[in-house]
Design an enzyme around this catalytic site. Sequence first.
Site, PDB file in Angstrom:
ATOM      1  N   CYS A 188      -0.715   2.584 -10.300  1.00 58.08           N
ATOM      2  CA  CYS A 188      -2.101   3.008 -10.515  1.00 58.08           C
ATOM      3  C   CYS A 188      -2.396   4.336  -9.851  1.00 58.08           C
ATOM      4  O   CYS A 188      -3.004   5.230 -10.438  1.00 58.08           O
ATOM      5  CB  CYS A 188      -3.069   1.988  -9.927  1.00 58.08           C
ATOM      6  SG  CYS A 188      -2.775   0.313 -10.438  1.00 58.08           S
ATOM      7  N   ASP A 189      -2.005   4.442  -8.591  1.00 56.20           N
ATOM      8  CA  ASP A 189      -2.518   5.531  -7.758  1.00 56.20           C
ATOM      9  C   ASP A 189      -1.501   6.628  -7.470  1.00 56.20           C
ATOM     10  O   ASP A 189      -1.862   7.694  -6.973  1.00 56.20           O
ATOM     11  CB  ASP A 189      -3.050   4.953  -6.437  1.00 56.20           C
ATOM     12  CG  ASP A 189      -4.140   3.920  -6.685  1.00 56.20           C
ATOM     13  OD1 ASP A 189      -4.758   3.980  -7.767  1.00 56.20           O
ATOM     14  OD2 ASP A 189      -4.364   3.068  -5.824  1.00 56.20           O
ATOM     15  N   CYS A 241      -1.085  -0.207  -5.107  1.00 59.65           N
ATOM     16  CA  CYS A 241      -0.540  -0.130  -6.474  1.00 59.65           C
ATOM     17  C   CYS A 241       0.001   1.268  -6.754  1.00 59.65           C
ATOM     18  O   CYS A 241      -0.759   2.197  -7.029  1.00 59.65           O
ATOM     19  CB  CYS A 241      -1.611  -0.500  -7.492  1.00 59.65           C
ATOM     20  SG  CYS A 241      -1.073  -0.386  -9.210  1.00 59.65           S
TER      21      CYS A 241
END
Lengths: 310, 111
Positions: free
Chosen positions: A133-134, A130
Amino acid sequence: MNDVIIIGGGAAGMTAALYTARKNLKTMIISVDVGGQTALPSNIENYPGYDGVNGFELMMKFQAQATKWGTEMITGKVVKLEKDGDIFKLELESGDKHESKAIILAFGKTPRALNIPGEDKFMGKGVSTCVTCDGPFYKGKTVAIVGGGNSALGGARELADIAEKIYLVHRRDEFRGDPIEVDRVRQQPNVELVLSHVPKEVTGENVVTGLVVEDTKTNQEKTLKVDGVFIEAGYIVDSAFLGDLVKRNEQKEVIINQLNETSQPGIFAAGDVTNTPFKQTVISAGEGAKAALQCHNYLTGAEVGLDWKH
Amino acid sequence: MANLVHLNKDNFEKEVKQSTEPVIIDFWAEWCGPCRMMGPVFEELSGEYEGKLKFAKLNTEEEPELAGGFSIMGIPSLLIVKDGVEVDRIVGFAPKDTLKQKIDGVLSKLS
């Protein structure tokens, strides 16, 4: 007993629930997550009516609308689905059991793993599925992103603003993503395209230090020095629990006709899990509505199943 | 929510390092979809572990140094910490039942 259980809580499942609930059918969604694939991107630019919207927030609106009309939502993974006469029986990983008169399959696709050494070991610790997200954890670092579709291209562009350098690794020598996304990536000075290469191993002791890639034409290997690896290598259908209940194609997608009927009366399907072309939120939403309306026909005794072709 | 603290630089020492019970920390951020799916599940579970496991949330955007201290490279990450030391890590969104099983497994080993 439920009239209909919808397996999957993404765009297709939530829309199907909105439609069945509004038809006064007792509706339950069982899903491993909330929002499915649509919930992941930070900005969606091609969902009509929203000129740029956060994926998770869009899906929260889908959910609020479905539950407002009475849909019950349960988090869990379905491990078994059986037909007993006219009734469908489901079992969840937790052991909980549920029954319904009809089923709508809308559980979409699951990210494809690379299945290479180092991938599992570093998952969430240098390997990510992701970007949104990261990505921010890789500020000023060097990363590789694996894949050639819109997710990989969009991911590379998102990472270009955060990371120092990005290698975009793709097994073919051209991209299957939209030309506009390809152009945007090509314009990024810190994105290096590594085409016709496949990933072989994520290397490192305690942290990721490299990604070994192999040239598909010469079979020569080289190691890209990276601090992280993002996987955007497409998706698979995780449908083992369906057994022989419904017909599927070679990609394991559930085969449906134009009324979203599967080969099994009483089971309908919609969205990315089906053989419908083009995996898009707006298409999944539309397909979810179709599946729900035909499911309503089935439960109210309207004529169904006449034109199922395989 | 009684059994849920929000961690920051000022309360980290007291709430985590000096905690008599183990702590589960939810590393999350506003822009992370799976984190926001995880949030309600985490909060729901917190009530079931009162007195056994302290539930804490840590916003990685607001507290990057605390997140860096645990080498967080992906979120959501749930860390179970005892005496300030990580004993287990759950990476990625997990449904309630899965999470409960994992927590119970770790707690049985700790006790």
